[in-house]
Design a protein around this motif. Structure first.
Motif, short mmCIF file in Angstrom:
data_model
loop_
_atom_site.label_atom_id
_atom_site.label_comp_id
_atom_site.label_asym_id
_atom_site.label_seq_id
_atom_site.Cartn_x
_atom_site.Cartn_y
_atom_site.Cartn_z
N ALA B 179 0.83 -1.21 0.00
CA ALA B 179 0.00 0.00 0.00
C ALA B 179 0.87 1.26 0.00
O ALA B 179 0.57 2.23 -0.70
CB ALA B 179 -0.93 -0.01 1.21
N ASN B 183 1.03 4.09 -2.95
CA ASN B 183 0.82 5.53 -2.68
C ASN B 183 2.00 6.37 -3.18
O ASN B 183 1.84 7.52 -3.57
CB ASN B 183 0.61 5.71 -1.17
CG ASN B 183 0.28 7.15 -0.80
OD1 ASN B 183 -0.52 7.80 -1.47
ND2 ASN B 183 0.92 7.64 0.26
N ASN B 189 -3.34 6.31 -3.78
CA ASN B 189 -3.65 4.92 -4.12
C ASN B 189 -3.08 3.98 -3.07
O ASN B 189 -1.87 4.01 -2.80
CB ASN B 189 -3.06 4.55 -5.48
CG ASN B 189 -3.91 5.05 -6.62
OD1 ASN B 189 -4.81 5.87 -6.42
ND2 ASN B 189 -3.65 4.55 -7.81
N PHE B 190 -3.92 3.18 -2.49
CA PHE B 190 -3.47 2.29 -1.43
C PHE B 190 -3.93 0.85 -1.63
O PHE B 190 -3.38 -0.07 -1.05
CB PHE B 190 -4.00 2.75 -0.06
CG PHE B 190 -3.44 4.07 0.38
CD1 PHE B 190 -2.25 4.12 1.11
CD2 PHE B 190 -4.06 5.26 0.04
CE1 PHE B 190 -1.72 5.34 1.51
CE2 PHE B 190 -3.54 6.48 0.44
CZ PHE B 190 -2.37 6.53 1.18
N PHE B 191 -4.98 0.67 -2.43
CA PHE B 191 -5.69 -0.61 -2.35
C PHE B 191 -5.37 -1.60 -3.45
O PHE B 191 -5.87 -2.72 -3.41
CB PHE B 191 -7.19 -0.34 -2.22
CG PHE B 191 -7.52 0.45 -0.96
CD1 PHE B 191 -7.24 -0.10 0.29
CD2 PHE B 191 -8.03 1.73 -1.03
CE1 PHE B 191 -7.50 0.61 1.45
CE2 PHE B 191 -8.30 2.45 0.13
CZ PHE B 191 -8.03 1.90 1.38
#
Lengths: 278, 228
Positions: B179, B183, B189-191
């Motif tokens: 994650a 990012n 963006n992490f997922f």
């Protein structure tokens, strides 16, 4: 067990495994093979529970995690109901977290139902997100009053979810479907925790990393610390990590960060029941 | 090409199964479980399944051995980033340095737990331009995702609850890495691979191996690992 017996077991299991049953016989057979085919020290460390967990045990575990999810859902509902609390810059990500958590609730409910149980329910007004057991005046009473207190509690819930789910994954081993769901959800929780920690750093300037160092020294809040007890372990599988095999970069902090520790159900209940009206 | 941080000496002399005796075992298992002797000493030939490929073994030891291999590759990859950083941003390089340290802890733990009998690999990152941030982070995220997904699937495939526990402990830290890298690639963006029902799907050993082999000089195989 002789080698030829092991091969026979293996062949039989391969044949039998096409008929997928909810409770995998493969694992029971596997214990025997593993015990027999490991002629070195690791073999002695096999401690698989002899008996399958009962359906009732599985249902209790799933309902316990459901309780956590419902508390967290209410926490976010109230956060969204508070003006200017959720930072606009991260509204998409917070919405993802809320949506993912809704899915986790649905998955847990479905698993409980499939196992013949009744999913845990609670009315919203019996959830006390301040952790005051219904008094509305618990240790997190200031959580919705500003971003700093809000994001710390969000971190507490997401890191905590990683730990609470992790504490149950090896308690449900005989049910492959539940193991898979809990493990896959738990890794999403870890990503959520990374997001929450990043947001805290970004918005608040707190020096904080995506992972948990020691017992999380970034906050000295007693209530928050309850969720981090036991995180500072430096030994895994009976092996002391710092400096292992001459690697100086495996420091004490690194040793604690590299492994997220589980919270067992008794401790987990003690933590989350504070958010339920007594 | 760079050795995957295996340069340091490991414990020697605690092997209670001799090489010769082990090969006897392996023969009896029709080529399975070659894990227990995997090229410990430099002057020994690589034990292969006949086509220059190192077999990772079977059952829990094989699954842990796969984690050992993936962790070696990740540690070596992050180490290369630290040695030839794509950026002067100390925040980013600091995080990757720490990820290297975590992966060092993972690989050394499994190496020790497998009593020095895990498969040592040599990495080949020659296709990667370490000066190019996008390319480096793309590969870093790929590795972290593989590492996470592999742990997710392994939890279901492992037999011993002790092994499931340790894999779950490492798995969520791998997810934190993935994650954080995601990012770094694209802010916010992490997922990554998380699906529509909020789950990060597992990655079967065979699929993890197919990807990880792209980074290895001598390839590994998981033909004897549980894979369904």
């Amino acid at each position: 067990m002789k080698i030829n017996d092991i091969i026979k077991y293996f062949e039989q299991a391969e044949e039998g495994s096409t008929a997928t049953t909810r409770r995998s016989a493969l694992k029971d057979f596997g214990v025997k093979v593993a015990m027999a085919s490991l002629p070195f020290a690791a073999g002695s460390l096999y401690t698989k529970k002899a008996n399958a967990q009962s359906k009732e045990t599985l249902i209790n575990i799933l309902n316990y995690l459901l309780k956590l999810e419902l508390i967290v859902a209410e926490f976010y509902t109230q956060a969204y109901g508070t003006a200017n609390l959720i930072p606009a810059a991260f509204s998409t990500q917070f919405q993802s977290v809320v949506d993912q958590n809704k899915s986790h609730v649905a998955t847990l409910q479905r698993l409980v139902t499939e196992l013949g149980g009744t999913p845990y329910t609670i009315i919203d007004t019996d959830i006390d997100i301040t952790g005051g057991r219904g008094s509305g005046n618990g240790e997190f009473v200031n959580s919705l009053s500003n971003f700093t207190t809000f994001i710390v509690q969000a971190q507490y819930f997401t890191d905590g979810a990683v730990r609470l789910y992790k504490g149950q994954i090896f308690e449900v081993l005989t049910d492959n479907i539940t193991v898979r769901a809990l493990m896959n959800i738990h890794s999403t929780k870890a990503r959520q925790a990374t997001f929450i920690r990043f947001t805290r750093k970004y918005m608040d300037g707190t020096k904080i990393n995506p992972w948990i160092t020691g017992t999380n020294t970034d906050t000295t809040n007693t209530a928050v610390q309850r969720m981090y007890a036991g995180e500072s372990i430096t030994e895994q599988l009976g092996i002391y990590l710092p400096g292992l095999n001459g690697f100086d970069n495996i420091t004490i902090d690194v040793s604690t960060e590299a492994f997220d520790e589980p919270i067992n159900k008794v401790d987990g209940e003690n933590i989350i029941n504070r958010f339920i009206k007594g | 090409m760079k050795e995957a941080m295996n340069a340091k000496p490991e414990k020697q002399g605690n092997t209670d199964v001799s090489r010769r005796r082990f090969l006897g075992y392996a023969g009896g298992l029709a080529g399975a479980a070659l894990l227990l002797d995997s090229c410990k000493k430099e002057d020994e030939p690589v034990i292969s399944s006949g086509d220059g490929v190192m077999d990772l073994g079977m059952n829990d030891t094989g699954l842990l051995n796969l984690i050992f291999v993936i962790s070696q590759v990740e540690a070596a990859f992050f180490e290369q980033v630290v040695l030839t950083p794509f950026s002067t941003n100390s925040d980013e390089i600091g995080l990757i340095t720490r990820m290297r340290d975590h992966k060092t802890a993972h690989k050394e733990l499994i190496r020790t737990y497998l009593d020095g009998k895990g498969t040592h690999v040599t990495t080949d990152f020659s296709a990667i331009n370490f000066g190019n941030k996008d390319g480096v982070l793309e590969n870093a995220e790929l590795l972290a995702n593989i590492s996470t997904g592999n742990c997710n699937e392994a939890a279901r495939l492992l037999i011993s609850d002790k092994h499931v526990e340790i894999v779950a402990k490492m798995g969520s830290v791998n997810a934190r890495h993935a994650a954080a890298i995601s990012n770094m690639r694209s802010l916010g963006n992490f997922f990554g691979p998380v699906d529509a029902i909020g789950e990060e799907p597992g990655i079967l050993p065979a699929n993890a191996i197919a990807t990880i082999n792209r980074f290895l000089t001598t390839k590994v195989s998981g033909n004897n690992l549980p894979n369904k």
